[in-house]
Every structure is written in C-alpha cells, then in structure tokens.
Design a protein around this motif. Sequence first.
Motif, PDB file in Angstrom:
ATOM      1  N   UNK A 123     -30.275  -5.247 -21.432  1.00 53.43           N
ATOM      2  CA  UNK A 123     -30.088  -4.211 -20.408  1.00 53.43           C
ATOM      3  C   UNK A 123     -30.774  -4.582 -19.102  1.00 53.43           C
ATOM      4  N   UNK A 124     -31.989  -5.107 -19.190  1.00 48.96           N
ATOM      5  CA  UNK A 124     -32.701  -5.483 -17.960  1.00 48.96           C
ATOM      6  C   UNK A 124     -32.500  -6.957 -17.616  1.00 48.96           C
ATOM      7  N   UNK A 125     -32.110  -7.747 -18.614  1.00 48.37           N
ATOM      8  CA  UNK A 125     -32.082  -9.211 -18.437  1.00 48.37           C
ATOM      9  C   UNK A 125     -33.422  -9.740 -17.940  1.00 48.37           C
ATOM     10  N   UNK A 126     -34.479  -9.071 -18.311  1.00 49.95           N
ATOM     11  CA  UNK A 126     -35.830  -9.459 -17.904  1.00 49.95           C
ATOM     12  C   UNK A 126     -36.634  -9.725 -19.173  1.00 49.95           C
ATOM     13  N   UNK A 127     -36.876 -10.990 -19.426  1.00 49.17           N
ATOM     14  CA  UNK A 127     -37.553 -11.366 -20.676  1.00 49.17           C
ATOM     15  C   UNK A 127     -39.071 -11.442 -20.469  1.00 49.17           C
ATOM     16  N   UNK A 128     -39.790 -11.004 -21.480  1.00 46.84           N
ATOM     17  CA  UNK A 128     -41.252 -11.061 -21.427  1.00 46.84           C
ATOM     18  C   UNK A 128     -41.769 -11.594 -22.771  1.00 46.84           C
ATOM     19  N   UNK A 129     -42.788 -12.431 -22.699  1.00 42.22           N
ATOM     20  CA  UNK A 129     -43.454 -12.919 -23.909  1.00 42.22           C
ATOM     21  C   UNK A 129     -44.940 -12.666 -23.815  1.00 42.22           C
ATOM     22  N   UNK A 130     -45.563 -12.439 -24.969  1.00 42.63           N
ATOM     23  CA  UNK A 130     -47.001 -12.197 -25.002  1.00 42.63           C
ATOM     24  C   UNK A 130     -47.604 -12.940 -26.190  1.00 42.63           C
TER      25      UNK A 130
ATOM     26  N   UNK B 266     -45.414 -11.783 -29.274  1.00 46.63           N
ATOM     27  CA  UNK B 266     -44.466 -10.676 -29.172  1.00 46.63           C
ATOM     28  C   UNK B 266     -43.523 -10.895 -28.006  1.00 46.63           C
ATOM     29  N   UNK B 267     -42.378 -10.232 -28.073  1.00 50.88           N
ATOM     30  CA  UNK B 267     -41.421 -10.269 -26.960  1.00 50.88           C
ATOM     31  C   UNK B 267     -40.945  -8.839 -26.732  1.00 50.88           C
ATOM     32  N   UNK B 268     -40.290  -8.609 -25.599  1.00 54.77           N
ATOM     33  CA  UNK B 268     -39.739  -7.273 -25.419  1.00 54.77           C
ATOM     34  C   UNK B 268     -38.475  -7.108 -26.267  1.00 54.77           C
ATOM     35  N   UNK B 269     -38.354  -5.911 -26.841  1.00 56.73           N
ATOM     36  CA  UNK B 269     -37.217  -5.575 -27.706  1.00 56.73           C
ATOM     37  C   UNK B 269     -36.613  -4.303 -27.139  1.00 56.73           C
ATOM     38  N   UNK B 270     -35.517  -4.461 -26.421  1.00 56.37           N
ATOM     39  CA  UNK B 270     -34.925  -3.312 -25.722  1.00 56.37           C
ATOM     40  C   UNK B 270     -34.017  -2.503 -26.637  1.00 56.37           C
ATOM     41  N   UNK B 271     -33.642  -1.326 -26.140  1.00 60.87           N
ATOM     42  CA  UNK B 271     -32.770  -0.436 -26.891  1.00 60.87           C
ATOM     43  C   UNK B 271     -31.846   0.268 -25.916  1.00 60.87           C
ATOM     44  N   UNK B 272     -30.636   0.568 -26.375  1.00 58.75           N
ATOM     45  CA  UNK B 272     -29.674   1.269 -25.519  1.00 58.75           C
ATOM     46  C   UNK B 272     -30.228   2.630 -25.099  1.00 58.75           C
ATOM     47  N   UNK B 273     -31.058   3.231 -25.936  1.00 60.26           N
ATOM     48  CA  UNK B 273     -31.835   4.403 -25.526  1.00 60.26           C
ATOM     49  C   UNK B 273     -33.119   3.843 -24.921  1.00 60.26           C
ATOM     50  N   UNK B 274     -33.133   3.699 -23.600  1.00 62.27           N
ATOM     51  CA  UNK B 274     -34.109   2.835 -22.927  1.00 62.27           C
ATOM     52  C   UNK B 274     -35.562   3.092 -23.324  1.00 62.27           C
ATOM     53  N   UNK B 275     -35.887   4.380 -23.538  1.00 65.78           N
ATOM     54  CA  UNK B 275     -37.294   4.697 -23.821  1.00 65.78           C
ATOM     55  C   UNK B 275     -37.732   4.187 -25.191  1.00 65.78           C
ATOM     56  N   UNK B 276     -36.779   3.759 -26.015  1.00 63.02           N
ATOM     57  CA  UNK B 276     -37.134   3.205 -27.332  1.00 63.02           C
ATOM     58  C   UNK B 276     -37.509   1.729 -27.238  1.00 63.02           C
TER      59      UNK B 276
END
Length: 144
Positions: free
Chosen positions: A21-28, A40-50
């Motif tokens: 959704x954001x096409x913005x990848x993050x790693x930690x 860890x990485x970001x794990x997005x959801x169609x319900x954005x707040x999830x």
Amino acid sequence: MDYQSLIARAIEAKQSAYAPYSNFRVGAALLTKSGKIYTGCNVENVSFSATSCAERTAVCKAVSEGEREFAAIAVNGDNKDYLPPCGICRQVLAEFCDMETFQVILANDEQDYQVVTLDRLLPGAFLAENLKSGESHSPPGKEV
Ligand code: THU
C-alpha cells in the motif's frame, strides 16, 4: 557495539517487507543485552491501522521468544534520510528499554548513521511508574 553488523541485519530484513500500500519498506534489527539479534520488517494490511511497523515486529518476535532486555535497535527505510521510528514504536520500545541507555540507530547504510538514546526520541514518556493507582483518581461517575 558493532553498529555495522546490526545495520546490515536491518537492511537485510527490509527485503521481507510487506508494503503493497505504501511501497515504503522498513527493516529493523533489535539487539538484546545478551547479544542476540531479532529482525523485523513492516507488515501492512488493507485495513491500514492493522499495519505493524518493522520495529514493533522485531520487538514482538523477541518478546515472544522470551527476551525482555534490549540494548539497541537499528532501523533502515526506503527513504533517503534517517528514518525516525513512529510514535507508537517509540512507546513500545519504552515498555522494555531503558530510556537513558537504549540506543536507536537511524541508518542510511553501514557507514552513514545517527545514534540517539530513546529518551531523546520520547521525552516525558508515559511509563509504568505513571500508572500507579492512588487516591487522586476520580470516583466513578464524577466529572473531571
Ligand atoms: N513504518 C515502519 O515500519 N516504521 C516506522 O518507524 C515508520 C513507518 C512503516 C509503516 C508503513 O508500513 C510504512 O512504513 C509507511 O508508513
């Protein structure tokens, strides 16, 4: 502390990001006081707040494996400049990490990074000691 290795693990973790959704990848990469690293990485959801940010993914992985003592976290995003952790991630880190000594490494790459302690990112944090019950609580139904 070997900042370079921790940053390398954050950059590597970014490859697993699920960010359609954001096409913005993050790693930690989260370092325990005993020297283990949880990524860890970001794990997005169609319900954005999830969505889970990379930092929180790493914390949840580590805590669910029994870890609670952390020394540092490296964060690397798809942006051109240092990626500061979001407010929710700062609060989650504050739950487990010492505010004055825990190091947040904002990394563009292994050579280009900034190190800040958590207290600088979240001054005046709401911490467990602020949750003590006391006589100052309003009785039920009383307007404040
Ligand atoms: N994101 C993180 O993973 N960490 C942060 O500290 C900032 C934001 C993610 C969440 C979302 O998937 C994307 O970046 C855009 O906000």
